[in-house]
Enzyme design. Structure first.
Site, PDB file in Angstrom:
ATOM      1  N   ALA A 113      18.401  32.115  16.278  1.00  0.00           N
ATOM      2  CA  ALA A 113      18.370  30.934  17.146  1.00  0.00           C
ATOM      3  C   ALA A 113      17.731  29.768  16.403  1.00  0.00           C
ATOM      4  O   ALA A 113      16.871  29.959  15.529  1.00  0.00           O
ATOM      5  CB  ALA A 113      17.588  31.222  18.432  1.00  0.00           C
ATOM      6  N   GLU A 120      26.678  41.529  17.353  1.00  0.00           N
ATOM      7  CA  GLU A 120      27.453  41.304  18.571  1.00  0.00           C
ATOM      8  C   GLU A 120      27.230  39.865  19.008  1.00  0.00           C
ATOM      9  O   GLU A 120      26.123  39.356  18.903  1.00  0.00           O
ATOM     10  CB  GLU A 120      26.985  42.212  19.721  1.00  0.00           C
ATOM     11  CG  GLU A 120      27.408  43.657  19.594  1.00  0.00           C
ATOM     12  CD  GLU A 120      26.290  44.512  19.042  1.00  0.00           C
ATOM     13  OE1 GLU A 120      25.127  44.048  19.047  1.00  0.00           O
ATOM     14  OE2 GLU A 120      26.570  45.629  18.590  1.00  0.00           O
ATOM     15  N   ASN A 143      30.858  32.405  22.990  1.00  0.00           N
ATOM     16  CA  ASN A 143      29.965  31.632  22.105  1.00  0.00           C
ATOM     17  C   ASN A 143      30.726  31.174  20.856  1.00  0.00           C
ATOM     18  O   ASN A 143      30.494  31.646  19.735  1.00  0.00           O
ATOM     19  CB  ASN A 143      28.740  32.482  21.753  1.00  0.00           C
ATOM     20  CG  ASN A 143      27.593  31.662  21.177  1.00  0.00           C
ATOM     21  OD1 ASN A 143      27.792  30.490  20.832  1.00  0.00           O
ATOM     22  ND2 ASN A 143      26.421  32.255  21.063  1.00  0.00           N
ATOM     23  N   TYR A 151      29.523  32.506  12.049  1.00  0.00           N
ATOM     24  CA  TYR A 151      29.616  33.809  11.393  1.00  0.00           C
ATOM     25  C   TYR A 151      30.902  33.915  10.566  1.00  0.00           C
ATOM     26  O   TYR A 151      30.882  34.471   9.462  1.00  0.00           O
ATOM     27  CB  TYR A 151      29.565  34.932  12.437  1.00  0.00           C
ATOM     28  CG  TYR A 151      28.295  34.949  13.254  1.00  0.00           C
ATOM     29  CD1 TYR A 151      27.054  34.784  12.653  1.00  0.00           C
ATOM     30  CD2 TYR A 151      28.322  35.117  14.638  1.00  0.00           C
ATOM     31  CE1 TYR A 151      25.881  34.785  13.400  1.00  0.00           C
ATOM     32  CE2 TYR A 151      27.156  35.129  15.395  1.00  0.00           C
ATOM     33  CZ  TYR A 151      25.940  34.961  14.759  1.00  0.00           C
ATOM     34  OH  TYR A 151      24.788  34.967  15.490  1.00  0.00           O
TER      35      TYR A 151
HETATM   36  C1  LIG Z   1      24.340  29.552  17.089  1.00  0.00           C
HETATM   37  C2  LIG Z   1      23.173  28.781  16.467  1.00  0.00           C
HETATM   38  C3  LIG Z   1      22.143  29.807  15.951  1.00  0.00           C
HETATM   39  C4  LIG Z   1      23.719  27.959  15.283  1.00  0.00           C
HETATM   40  O1  LIG Z   1      22.596  27.361  14.597  1.00  0.00           O
HETATM   41  P1  LIG Z   1      22.780  26.029  13.719  1.00  0.00           P
HETATM   42  O2  LIG Z   1      21.586  25.885  12.843  1.00  0.00           O
HETATM   43  O3  LIG Z   1      23.123  24.894  14.609  1.00  0.00           O
HETATM   44  O4  LIG Z   1      24.071  26.412  12.855  1.00  0.00           O
HETATM   45  P2  LIG Z   1      24.528  25.692  11.487  1.00  0.00           P
HETATM   46  O5  LIG Z   1      24.152  24.241  11.525  1.00  0.00           O
HETATM   47  O6  LIG Z   1      24.047  26.498  10.334  1.00  0.00           O
HETATM   48  O7  LIG Z   1      26.099  25.827  11.624  1.00  0.00           O
HETATM   49  C5  LIG Z   1      26.945  26.092  10.537  1.00  0.00           C
HETATM   50  C6  LIG Z   1      28.391  25.992  10.985  1.00  0.00           C
HETATM   51  O8  LIG Z   1      28.640  26.893  12.072  1.00  0.00           O
HETATM   52  C7  LIG Z   1      29.527  26.285  13.034  1.00  0.00           C
HETATM   53  N1  LIG Z   1      28.812  25.973  14.264  1.00  0.00           N
HETATM   54  C8  LIG Z   1      27.497  26.180  14.531  1.00  0.00           C
HETATM   55  N2  LIG Z   1      27.218  25.806  15.805  1.00  0.00           N
HETATM   56  C9  LIG Z   1      28.380  25.339  16.340  1.00  0.00           C
HETATM   57  C10 LIG Z   1      28.728  24.821  17.607  1.00  0.00           C
HETATM   58  N3  LIG Z   1      27.829  24.696  18.589  1.00  0.00           N
HETATM   59  N4  LIG Z   1      30.012  24.450  17.815  1.00  0.00           N
HETATM   60  C11 LIG Z   1      30.933  24.579  16.832  1.00  0.00           C
HETATM   61  N5  LIG Z   1      30.659  25.064  15.605  1.00  0.00           N
HETATM   62  C12 LIG Z   1      29.399  25.442  15.364  1.00  0.00           C
HETATM   63  C13 LIG Z   1      30.002  24.993  12.376  1.00  0.00           C
HETATM   64  O9  LIG Z   1      31.107  25.319  11.583  1.00  0.00           O
HETATM   65  C14 LIG Z   1      28.789  24.643  11.540  1.00  0.00           C
HETATM   66  O10 LIG Z   1      29.093  23.790  10.470  1.00  0.00           O
HETATM   67  P3  LIG Z   1      29.201  22.192  10.721  1.00  0.00           P
HETATM   68  O11 LIG Z   1      27.984  21.779  11.509  1.00  0.00           O
HETATM   69  O12 LIG Z   1      29.227  21.653   9.315  1.00  0.00           O
HETATM   70  O13 LIG Z   1      30.481  21.987  11.474  1.00  0.00           O
HETATM   71  C15 LIG Z   1      22.511  27.806  17.497  1.00  0.00           C
HETATM   72  O14 LIG Z   1      23.509  27.024  18.107  1.00  0.00           O
HETATM   73  C16 LIG Z   1      21.700  28.511  18.575  1.00  0.00           C
HETATM   74  O15 LIG Z   1      20.497  28.766  18.420  1.00  0.00           O
HETATM   75  N6  LIG Z   1      22.366  28.841  19.710  1.00  0.00           N
HETATM   76  C17 LIG Z   1      21.717  29.551  20.825  1.00  0.00           C
HETATM   77  C18 LIG Z   1      21.460  30.990  20.457  1.00  0.00           C
HETATM   78  C19 LIG Z   1      22.732  31.715  20.032  1.00  0.00           C
HETATM   79  O16 LIG Z   1      23.797  31.557  20.620  1.00  0.00           O
HETATM   80  N7  LIG Z   1      22.608  32.539  18.967  1.00  0.00           N
HETATM   81  C20 LIG Z   1      23.688  33.381  18.469  1.00  0.00           C
HETATM   82  C21 LIG Z   1      23.762  34.589  19.292  1.00  0.00           C
HETATM   83  S1  LIG Z   1      24.833  35.829  18.589  1.00  0.00           S
END
Ligand SMILES: CC(C)(COP(=O)(O)OP(=O)(O)OC[C@H]1O[C@@H](n2cnc3c(N)ncnc32)[C@H](O)[C@@H]1OP(=O)(O)O)[C@@H](O)C(=O)NCCC(=O)NCCS
Length: 159
Positions: free
Chosen positions: A74, A107, A112, A119
């Site tokens: 997260a 998972e 999402n 991933y």
């Molecule tokens: C999912 C999560 C961990 C991503 O963290 P983040 O630091 O924003 O991710 P990154 O910036 O490294 O993302 C890398 C790439 O992933 C994809 N991506 C990440 N979040 C995205 C979103 N909300 N929508 C679309 N693409 C997304 C994009 O391709 C992104 O590259 P870009 O920004 O250049 O387009 C964050 O949104 C989060 O904490 N969400 C809530 C918890 C959660 O869902 N965790 C995963 C559970 S399995």
């Protein structure tokens, strides 16, 4: 912002909890994080703002017989889409590179899309579905898999 990656410590748990609560409908408890931190078979990484020392994201991974299992990842809402989750996962691949016996698995909720995209960009592929895996809304989980990461090849210095 410059981000620093290091292992999480018990003193980071309050900041972890704060991010956790605004990231998941059914957040982990503090004791679940403390349990992972205490396990020698887990890797718990934090991403910190290098200037202020504030925690901005984390990654919890457990080592199983045949795979590294991504248990939790997260990023604080204000810091999303800046590559922090990607950097945490890349760092994990570096730390575990050369462990040819273990791939990576996780998972993720089928809804999402952002996390699934993250991933996929890092080399995970959909491997199946666990029906009704999430207890809050009976949502299905997509099972994703990534093959073991090889040690970086030795550079060929021949002309
Ligand atoms: C999912 C999560 C961990 C991503 O963290 P983040 O630091 O924003 O991710 P990154 O910036 O490294 O993302 C890398 C790439 O992933 C994809 N991506 C990440 N979040 C995205 C979103 N909300 N929508 C679309 N693409 C997304 C994009 O391709 C992104 O590259 P870009 O920004 O250049 O387009 C964050 O949104 C989060 O904490 N969400 C809530 C918890 C959660 O869902 N965790 C995963 C559970 S399995």
């Amino acid at each position: 912002m410059t981000v620093e990656l290091r292992r999480l410590a018990m003193r980071d748990l309050s900041a972890v909890e704060e991010i956790e609560r605004c990231s998941y409908p059914t957040p982990w408890s503090r004791s679940m994080f403390a349990g992972e931190l205490a396990k020698p078979s887990s890797i718990c990484l934090g991403a910190f703002d290098a200037d202020t020392g504030t925690l901005v994201g984390y990654l919890i991974i457990s080592r199983y017989v045949d795979a590294w299992h991504v248990m939790n990842v997260a990023v604080a809402p204000d810091h999303r889409r800046h590559g922090i989750a990607g950097a945490l996962l890349e760092h994990l691949f570096e730390l575990t590179a050369g462990d040819g016996r273990r791939g990576y698995t996780l998972e993720v909720r089928v809804s999402n899309a952002g996390a699934i995209r993250l991933y996929e960009r890092l080399g995970f592929h959909a491997r199946g579905v666990r029906r009704g895996y999430y207890t809050d809304n009976r949502e299905d989980a997509l099972i994703m898999w990534k093959d073991p990461v090889q040690e970086p090849a030795v550079r060929d210095t021949r002309a």
